[in-house]
Design a protein around this motif. Sequence first.
Motif, mmCIF file in Angstrom:
data_model
loop_
_atom_site.group_PDB
_atom_site.id
_atom_site.type_symbol
_atom_site.label_atom_id
_atom_site.label_comp_id
_atom_site.label_asym_id
_atom_site.label_seq_id
_atom_site.Cartn_x
_atom_site.Cartn_y
_atom_site.Cartn_z
ATOM 1 N N UNK A 97 0.860 -1.179 0.000
ATOM 2 C CA UNK A 97 0.000 0.000 0.000
ATOM 3 C C UNK A 97 0.896 1.228 0.000
ATOM 4 N N UNK A 98 0.663 2.134 -0.925
ATOM 5 C CA UNK A 98 1.427 3.377 -1.010
ATOM 6 C C UNK A 98 0.942 4.324 0.084
ATOM 7 N N UNK A 99 1.702 4.427 1.147
ATOM 8 C CA UNK A 99 1.287 5.230 2.287
ATOM 9 C C UNK A 99 1.345 6.733 2.011
ATOM 10 N N UNK A 100 1.918 7.135 0.879
ATOM 11 C CA UNK A 100 1.932 8.552 0.511
ATOM 12 C C UNK A 100 0.695 8.941 -0.284
ATOM 13 N N UNK A 101 -0.096 7.956 -0.676
ATOM 14 C CA UNK A 101 -1.325 8.221 -1.416
ATOM 15 C C UNK A 101 -2.345 8.875 -0.476
ATOM 16 N N UNK A 102 -2.865 10.052 -0.832
ATOM 17 C CA UNK A 102 -3.828 10.733 0.047
ATOM 18 C C UNK A 102 -5.079 9.913 0.348
ATOM 19 N N UNK A 103 -5.457 9.004 -0.538
ATOM 20 C CA UNK A 103 -6.634 8.163 -0.305
ATOM 21 C C UNK A 103 -6.437 7.233 0.896
ATOM 22 N N UNK B 270 -2.152 6.938 16.195
ATOM 23 C CA UNK B 270 -1.989 5.653 15.507
ATOM 24 C C UNK B 270 -1.949 5.872 13.998
ATOM 25 N N UNK B 271 -2.815 6.734 13.497
ATOM 26 C CA UNK B 271 -2.815 7.052 12.060
ATOM 27 C C UNK B 271 -1.450 7.588 11.647
ATOM 28 N N UNK C 283 3.792 6.949 8.902
ATOM 29 C CA UNK C 283 5.176 7.438 8.942
ATOM 30 C C UNK C 283 6.209 6.408 9.370
ATOM 31 N N UNK C 284 5.789 5.244 9.837
ATOM 32 C CA UNK C 284 6.751 4.224 10.241
ATOM 33 C C UNK C 284 7.434 3.656 9.004
ATOM 34 N N UNK C 285 8.763 3.682 8.985
ATOM 35 C CA UNK C 285 9.475 3.141 7.813
ATOM 36 C C UNK C 285 9.193 1.647 7.627
#
Length: 62
Positions: A14-20, A39-40, A45-47
């Motif tokens: 999952x692309x965690x930089x995707x705003x969705x 938690x969000x 942000x956790x590598x």
Amino acid sequence: MQAIIKDAQVRKWIDLTNPEVGTSLDYIMSKVAAVTPSLKTSILTTPVAAAENLALCKLYFS
């Protein structure tokens, strides 16, 4: 909520930089009290762990 969970379960990553993704977490946060803003932030942000990267490298470059 089921659609978000099912969509996430079938993905290899999952692309965690995707705003969705953030928007989906906001929705889940509105329904599940255990999902807090901290938690969000941690989720987004956790590598990625080295073992997780290794699994993807083996999958796509072997």
